[in-house]
Design a protein around this motif. Structure first.
Motif, PDB file in Angstrom:
ATOM      1  N   GLU A 122       0.795  -1.216   0.000  1.00 28.77           N
ATOM      2  CA  GLU A 122       0.000   0.000   0.000  1.00 28.77           C
ATOM      3  C   GLU A 122       0.834   1.276   0.000  1.00 28.77           C
ATOM      4  N   ALA A 123       0.170   2.357  -0.372  1.00 29.51           N
ATOM      5  CA  ALA A 123       0.659   3.720  -0.199  1.00 29.51           C
ATOM      6  C   ALA A 123      -0.186   4.345   0.906  1.00 29.51           C
ATOM      7  N   ASP A 124       0.248   5.479   1.450  1.00 28.26           N
ATOM      8  CA  ASP A 124      -0.598   6.175   2.426  1.00 28.26           C
ATOM      9  C   ASP A 124      -1.913   6.518   1.751  1.00 28.26           C
ATOM     10  N   GLU A 125      -3.011   6.080   2.341  1.00 31.75           N
ATOM     11  CA  GLU A 125      -4.307   6.231   1.686  1.00 31.75           C
ATOM     12  C   GLU A 125      -5.438   6.223   2.704  1.00 31.75           C
ATOM     13  N   LEU A 126      -6.414   7.071   2.487  1.00 32.33           N
ATOM     14  CA  LEU A 126      -7.657   7.049   3.238  1.00 32.33           C
ATOM     15  C   LEU A 126      -8.707   6.437   2.327  1.00 32.33           C
ATOM     16  N   CYS A 127      -9.455   5.435   2.817  1.00 32.90           N
ATOM     17  CA  CYS A 127     -10.447   4.709   2.020  1.00 32.90           C
ATOM     18  C   CYS A 127     -11.838   4.847   2.628  1.00 32.90           C
ATOM     19  N   VAL A 128     -12.833   4.931   1.748  1.00 37.55           N
ATOM     20  CA  VAL A 128     -14.232   4.859   2.151  1.00 37.55           C
ATOM     21  C   VAL A 128     -14.874   3.807   1.258  1.00 37.55           C
ATOM     22  N   ILE A 129     -15.357   2.716   1.858  1.00 38.44           N
ATOM     23  CA  ILE A 129     -15.978   1.636   1.088  1.00 38.44           C
ATOM     24  C   ILE A 129     -17.406   2.040   0.731  1.00 38.44           C
ATOM     25  N   LEU A 130     -17.708   1.989  -0.565  1.00 39.44           N
ATOM     26  CA  LEU A 130     -19.043   2.344  -1.050  1.00 39.44           C
ATOM     27  C   LEU A 130     -19.953   1.134  -1.163  1.00 39.44           C
ATOM     28  N   SER A 131     -19.386   0.009  -1.634  1.00 40.15           N
ATOM     29  CA  SER A 131     -20.211  -1.184  -1.856  1.00 40.15           C
ATOM     30  C   SER A 131     -19.335  -2.422  -1.845  1.00 40.15           C
ATOM     31  N   GLY A 132     -20.003  -3.581  -1.730  1.00 38.54           N
ATOM     32  CA  GLY A 132     -19.306  -4.862  -1.769  1.00 38.54           C
ATOM     33  C   GLY A 132     -19.079  -5.445  -0.401  1.00 38.54           C
ATOM     34  N   SER A 133     -18.308  -6.546  -0.384  1.00 39.40           N
ATOM     35  CA  SER A 133     -17.979  -7.184   0.895  1.00 39.40           C
ATOM     36  C   SER A 133     -16.698  -7.978   0.762  1.00 39.40           C
ATOM     37  N   GLY A 134     -16.053  -8.134   1.894  1.00 36.66           N
ATOM     38  CA  GLY A 134     -14.804  -8.877   1.965  1.00 36.66           C
ATOM     39  C   GLY A 134     -14.034  -8.477   3.208  1.00 36.66           C
ATOM     40  N   MET A 135     -12.715  -8.680   3.129  1.00 34.48           N
ATOM     41  CA  MET A 135     -11.849  -8.423   4.278  1.00 34.48           C
ATOM     42  C   MET A 135     -10.454  -8.069   3.764  1.00 34.48           C
ATOM     43  N   VAL A 136      -9.802  -7.146   4.437  1.00 31.77           N
ATOM     44  CA  VAL A 136      -8.385  -6.872   4.186  1.00 31.77           C
ATOM     45  C   VAL A 136      -7.631  -7.351   5.412  1.00 31.77           C
ATOM     46  N   THR A 182      -1.836  -9.685  12.997  1.00 29.37           N
ATOM     47  CA  THR A 182      -2.719  -9.638  11.838  1.00 29.37           C
ATOM     48  C   THR A 182      -4.054  -9.065  12.270  1.00 29.37           C
ATOM     49  N   VAL A 183      -4.469  -8.025  11.573  1.00 30.36           N
ATOM     50  CA  VAL A 183      -5.739  -7.357  11.850  1.00 30.36           C
ATOM     51  C   VAL A 183      -6.623  -7.535  10.628  1.00 30.36           C
ATOM     52  N   GLN A 184      -7.889  -7.861  10.856  1.00 26.79           N
ATOM     53  CA  GLN A 184      -8.835  -8.026   9.758  1.00 26.79           C
ATOM     54  C   GLN A 184      -9.708  -6.781   9.674  1.00 26.79           C
ATOM     55  N   GLN A 185      -9.614  -6.099   8.547  1.00 25.19           N
ATOM     56  CA  GLN A 185     -10.408  -4.905   8.293  1.00 25.19           C
ATOM     57  C   GLN A 185     -11.599  -5.294   7.428  1.00 25.19           C
ATOM     58  N   PRO A 186     -12.830  -5.271   7.974  1.00 29.19           N
ATOM     59  CA  PRO A 186     -14.001  -5.606   7.158  1.00 29.19           C
ATOM     60  C   PRO A 186     -14.202  -4.603   6.022  1.00 29.19           C
ATOM     61  N   LEU A 187     -14.537  -5.138   4.865  1.00 29.88           N
ATOM     62  CA  LEU A 187     -14.877  -4.317   3.707  1.00 29.88           C
ATOM     63  C   LEU A 187     -16.390  -4.337   3.577  1.00 29.88           C
ATOM     64  N   VAL A 188     -17.024  -3.349   4.158  1.00 32.04           N
ATOM     65  CA  VAL A 188     -18.482  -3.220   4.137  1.00 32.04           C
ATOM     66  C   VAL A 188     -18.820  -1.771   3.816  1.00 32.04           C
ATOM     67  N   PRO A 189     -19.957  -1.521   3.171  1.00 35.37           N
ATOM     68  CA  PRO A 189     -20.331  -0.149   2.860  1.00 35.37           C
ATOM     69  C   PRO A 189     -20.300   0.733   4.107  1.00 35.37           C
ATOM     70  N   GLY A 190     -19.637   1.869   3.969  1.00 33.96           N
ATOM     71  CA  GLY A 190     -19.524   2.815   5.073  1.00 33.96           C
ATOM     72  C   GLY A 190     -18.233   2.707   5.852  1.00 33.96           C
ATOM     73  N   ALA A 191     -17.475   1.627   5.684  1.00 33.37           N
ATOM     74  CA  ALA A 191     -16.208   1.485   6.411  1.00 33.37           C
ATOM     75  C   ALA A 191     -15.226   2.560   5.941  1.00 33.37           C
ATOM     76  N   VAL A 192     -14.572   3.197   6.895  1.00 32.91           N
ATOM     77  CA  VAL A 192     -13.563   4.217   6.622  1.00 32.91           C
ATOM     78  C   VAL A 192     -12.302   3.795   7.359  1.00 32.91           C
ATOM     79  N   PHE A 193     -11.169   3.729   6.639  1.00 33.25           N
ATOM     80  CA  PHE A 193      -9.917   3.335   7.272  1.00 33.25           C
ATOM     81  C   PHE A 193      -8.735   3.864   6.490  1.00 33.25           C
ATOM     82  N   ALA A 194      -7.566   3.867   7.124  1.00 31.91           N
ATOM     83  CA  ALA A 194      -6.333   4.330   6.490  1.00 31.91           C
ATOM     84  C   ALA A 194      -5.420   3.142   6.243  1.00 31.91           C
TER      85      ALA A 194
END
Length: 114
Positions: free
Chosen positions: A59-73, A81-93
């Motif tokens: 990755e590069a330095d980035e701020l993300c806002v998930i709009l749609s879909g599902s999964g995990m980073v 190891t940290v699991q970041q949910p990919l769900v609409p509305g999730a905001v993370f760096a």
């Protein structure tokens, strides 16, 4: 910089998908697509998506806002190891140089500032 009238419909913007390079594919046949919307305070503002599958990334330095879909980073933070949910509305760096594993079960679309 954007004009005062700047607006974009990031959720329905048409993106051209390309296959993820084989060296990054962990499972499935994921594709990614993106569009740069412009520059905001010296940072790139854009839309990115990934179809179902699994891929690694650095990755590069980035701020993300998930709009749609599902999964995990899956991320390594402080040796854990940290699991970041990919769900609409999730905001993370994401941090520059961070190694991630993207596991997408339903096409994920995000707005990013990097």
């Amino acid at each position: 910089m954007f004009p005062e009238t700047f607006m974009a419909d990031a959720a329905s913007l048409t993106l051209s998908n390309t296959p993820v390079p084989a060296a990054q594919v962990v499972a499935g046949s994921p594709f990614t697509g993106s569009a740069v919307l412009g520059d905001w305070g010296g940072k790139e503002l854009g839309v990115w998506q990934m179809t179902p599958g699994e891929m690694t990334d650095v990755e590069a330095d980035e701020l993300c806002v998930i709009l749609s879909g599902s999964g995990m980073v899956h991320r390594q933070i402080g040796g854990e190891t940290v699991q970041q949910p990919l769900v609409p509305g999730a905001v993370f760096a994401l941090l520059d140089g961070e190694e991630t594993l993207w596991v997408v079960t339903e096409t994920v679309r995000k707005v990013y500032l990097a």
